[in-house]
Design an enzyme around this catalytic site. Sequence first.
Site, PDB file in Angstrom:
ATOM      1  N   GLU A 157     -30.975  23.680  29.858  1.00 21.92           N
ATOM      2  CA  GLU A 157     -32.252  24.233  30.341  1.00 21.92           C
ATOM      3  C   GLU A 157     -32.610  23.425  31.582  1.00 21.92           C
ATOM      4  OE1 GLU A 157     -33.948  26.777  29.121  1.00 21.92           O
ATOM      5  OE2 GLU A 157     -32.813  27.144  27.293  1.00 21.92           O
ATOM      6  N   CYS A 176     -40.995  23.339  34.973  1.00 20.98           N
ATOM      7  CA  CYS A 176     -39.690  23.862  35.401  1.00 20.98           C
ATOM      8  C   CYS A 176     -39.822  25.257  35.994  1.00 20.98           C
ATOM      9  CB  CYS A 176     -38.730  23.893  34.220  1.00 20.98           C
ATOM     10  SG  CYS A 176     -39.356  24.833  32.824  1.00 20.98           S
TER      11      CYS A 176
HETATM   12  P1  NAD Z   1     -33.679  14.335  34.187  1.00 18.39           P
HETATM   13  O1  NAD Z   1     -32.459  15.194  34.278  1.00 18.39           O
HETATM   14  O2  NAD Z   1     -33.808  13.197  35.130  1.00 18.39           O
HETATM   15  O3  NAD Z   1     -33.807  13.693  32.716  1.00 18.39           O
HETATM   16  C1  NAD Z   1     -33.845  14.482  31.534  1.00 18.39           C
HETATM   17  C2  NAD Z   1     -33.338  13.673  30.358  1.00 18.39           C
HETATM   18  O4  NAD Z   1     -31.969  13.346  30.600  1.00 18.39           O
HETATM   19  C3  NAD Z   1     -34.059  12.341  30.114  1.00 18.39           C
HETATM   20  O5  NAD Z   1     -34.283  12.177  28.731  1.00 18.39           O
HETATM   21  C4  NAD Z   1     -33.050  11.310  30.587  1.00 18.39           C
HETATM   22  O6  NAD Z   1     -33.119  10.079  29.906  1.00 18.39           O
HETATM   23  C5  NAD Z   1     -31.739  11.995  30.282  1.00 18.39           C
HETATM   24  N1  NAD Z   1     -30.584  11.494  31.040  1.00 18.39           N
HETATM   25  C6  NAD Z   1     -30.579  10.723  32.162  1.00 18.39           C
HETATM   26  N2  NAD Z   1     -29.304  10.451  32.524  1.00 18.39           N
HETATM   27  C7  NAD Z   1     -28.505  11.034  31.606  1.00 18.39           C
HETATM   28  C8  NAD Z   1     -27.096  11.105  31.425  1.00 18.39           C
HETATM   29  N3  NAD Z   1     -26.244  10.535  32.264  1.00 18.39           N
HETATM   30  N4  NAD Z   1     -26.630  11.812  30.370  1.00 18.39           N
HETATM   31  C9  NAD Z   1     -27.466  12.410  29.509  1.00 18.39           C
HETATM   32  N5  NAD Z   1     -28.813  12.390  29.638  1.00 18.39           N
HETATM   33  C10 NAD Z   1     -29.327  11.715  30.671  1.00 18.39           C
HETATM   34  O7  NAD Z   1     -34.895  15.344  34.291  1.00 18.39           O
HETATM   35  P2  NAD Z   1     -36.449  15.005  34.335  1.00 18.39           P
HETATM   36  O8  NAD Z   1     -36.784  14.365  35.628  1.00 18.39           O
HETATM   37  O9  NAD Z   1     -36.850  14.330  33.084  1.00 18.39           O
HETATM   38  O10 NAD Z   1     -37.077  16.490  34.279  1.00 18.39           O
HETATM   39  C11 NAD Z   1     -37.293  17.274  35.407  1.00 18.39           C
HETATM   40  C12 NAD Z   1     -36.267  18.370  35.533  1.00 18.39           C
HETATM   41  O11 NAD Z   1     -36.179  19.095  34.325  1.00 18.39           O
HETATM   42  C13 NAD Z   1     -36.639  19.393  36.589  1.00 18.39           C
HETATM   43  O12 NAD Z   1     -35.481  19.754  37.315  1.00 18.39           O
HETATM   44  C14 NAD Z   1     -37.154  20.569  35.779  1.00 18.39           C
HETATM   45  O13 NAD Z   1     -37.065  21.815  36.434  1.00 18.39           O
HETATM   46  C15 NAD Z   1     -36.270  20.498  34.588  1.00 18.39           C
HETATM   47  N6  NAD Z   1     -36.900  21.146  33.439  1.00 18.39           N
HETATM   48  C16 NAD Z   1     -36.335  22.285  32.925  1.00 18.39           C
HETATM   49  C17 NAD Z   1     -36.945  22.957  31.858  1.00 18.39           C
HETATM   50  C18 NAD Z   1     -36.377  24.208  31.272  1.00 18.39           C
HETATM   51  O14 NAD Z   1     -36.817  24.597  30.184  1.00 18.39           O
HETATM   52  N7  NAD Z   1     -35.430  24.871  31.910  1.00 18.39           N
HETATM   53  C19 NAD Z   1     -38.119  22.434  31.316  1.00 18.39           C
HETATM   54  C20 NAD Z   1     -38.654  21.267  31.859  1.00 18.39           C
HETATM   55  C21 NAD Z   1     -38.032  20.630  32.916  1.00 18.39           C
END
Ligand code: NAD
Length: 469
Positions: free
Chosen positions: A215, A249
Amino acid sequence: MTDPIATLQDRFQEMKQAHLADPNPDYATRKDRLNRLESTLLKFSDQLMAAMTQDFSHRSPSEAGTFDVTIPLGDIRMNRRKLRSWMRPRRYHMPKHLLPARGRVLPQPKGVVGVIAPWNFPVYLAIGPVAAALAAGNRVMVKPSELTPRTSEVIKQMIEEVFEPNEVAVFTGGAEVAGAFSELPFGHMLFTGSTQVGRLVAQAAAKNLTPVTLELGGKSPAIVGEHADLSYTAKRIAFGKTANGGQVCVSPDYALVPRAKMHEFATEVEQVLKTFFPDVANTVDYTAIVSDRHQQRLQGMIKEAEDRGTKVVRIGDTRGANTRKEAPALLIDPPLDIQAMQEEIFGPILPIIPYDTVEEAMEFVAQRSAPLALYIFTDKHAERDAWLNKSLSGGVCVNETSFHVVADSMPFGGVGDSGMGSYHGKAGFDTFSHLKSVFYQPKLNASFLFNPPVRHYQHTVGKILRKII
Ligand code: NAD
């Protein structure tokens, strides 16, 4: 000190053994787990709200209450209401040449599943997937975001209060823990976050052939049609752009507007935002930016636009506020190579891009990565349908922004760079279930017709089959 990575692996093994001891929990067990999730969310809701406002430096109480308590509560209840019917074997008709056999699909738990959540709706995006995974009969490991550390701690506490460690477990920590988490051989993994990290998660999952739902985000366009009601449209886009401080998002990322109406539209949005937030620095209704780094990123986008000669309209002033609130900004007809038009904005900045023809606007969207959402504003069905038929996006709202995400009866997910797979409602139950096809053969059947050694009449059967199949 305990090693968090070793703890992850040990817990995974414990959960797996517990799953093997009860590989297909019955209705009562699943319902009881959903009941416990509901009661703990209600019990901890005030603590969660307080933690979120601390993590963000300010969070609109109304947004936090709606998105991070009411909506996940709705998810849990919907899963519970529908549970019995979703768990039932599903009947499939057999092709006539296989009769009298019967076909059924049995939804079955995938085992231990992993949920990785982002910070922007820290409770909703952790608890929503947990509800779906529990309904589907799984055990769940959750990794909430390190950018909302207080909220993540409360989530851990509220889960530990009502679940056995081998039912649902929360693991806090940064990228290192997250990386190790994504390498566990889960039955399924649901990741919500950025496209960049989504790629890493998909690579880690591939090593175990773990099915993964991604997502992700992206630049979701709001199309102001040639036949749009400008005043109404401005209200809905202004709402979508500033909800949760633009950190959603499915926030409309930029607006595409007929060139002749661009200035009128910008003025309408400015007026609406002034009525929404007469004193943006002090109102409780406006959510702040989650971290200094994200605020600096947004300020950098605005500065770059200004430096490149773009007209920037700021609505209110948040300088000197003791929170990370960032006043909404409109970028009028900016160059397309600036950062604000190259990456997902994820904040209250709205670039307004003019177009001359609908074909040009469609080409603009089609040449970019498939967005998570696309918003069409028009009063003409033909214009609406042209966009629906020719554009590719995770989801669409017509004459609205963002609301499809809370229509929990419909699947929600992205496509291409905005994600793969979907959840919410039955789609969530199915995502976390293996849909096992079962072919029931009655003993009185025609399968002997295919037995070797092959005789002449079997060629005739083959010819008939070729006609009727
Ligand atoms: P992010 O990708 O930086 O982090 C998300 C999660 O991934 C965190 O828990 C983080 O600890 C983890 N993470 C970090 N490095 C990782 C790795 N190497 N392997 C596995 N997990 C890892 O995203 P963010 O800044 O927390 O959120 C913002 C983004 O999320 C935006 O792009 C937004 O559009 C998207 N988003 C999408 C939805 C949806 O439903 N499609 C909903 C909310 C946010």
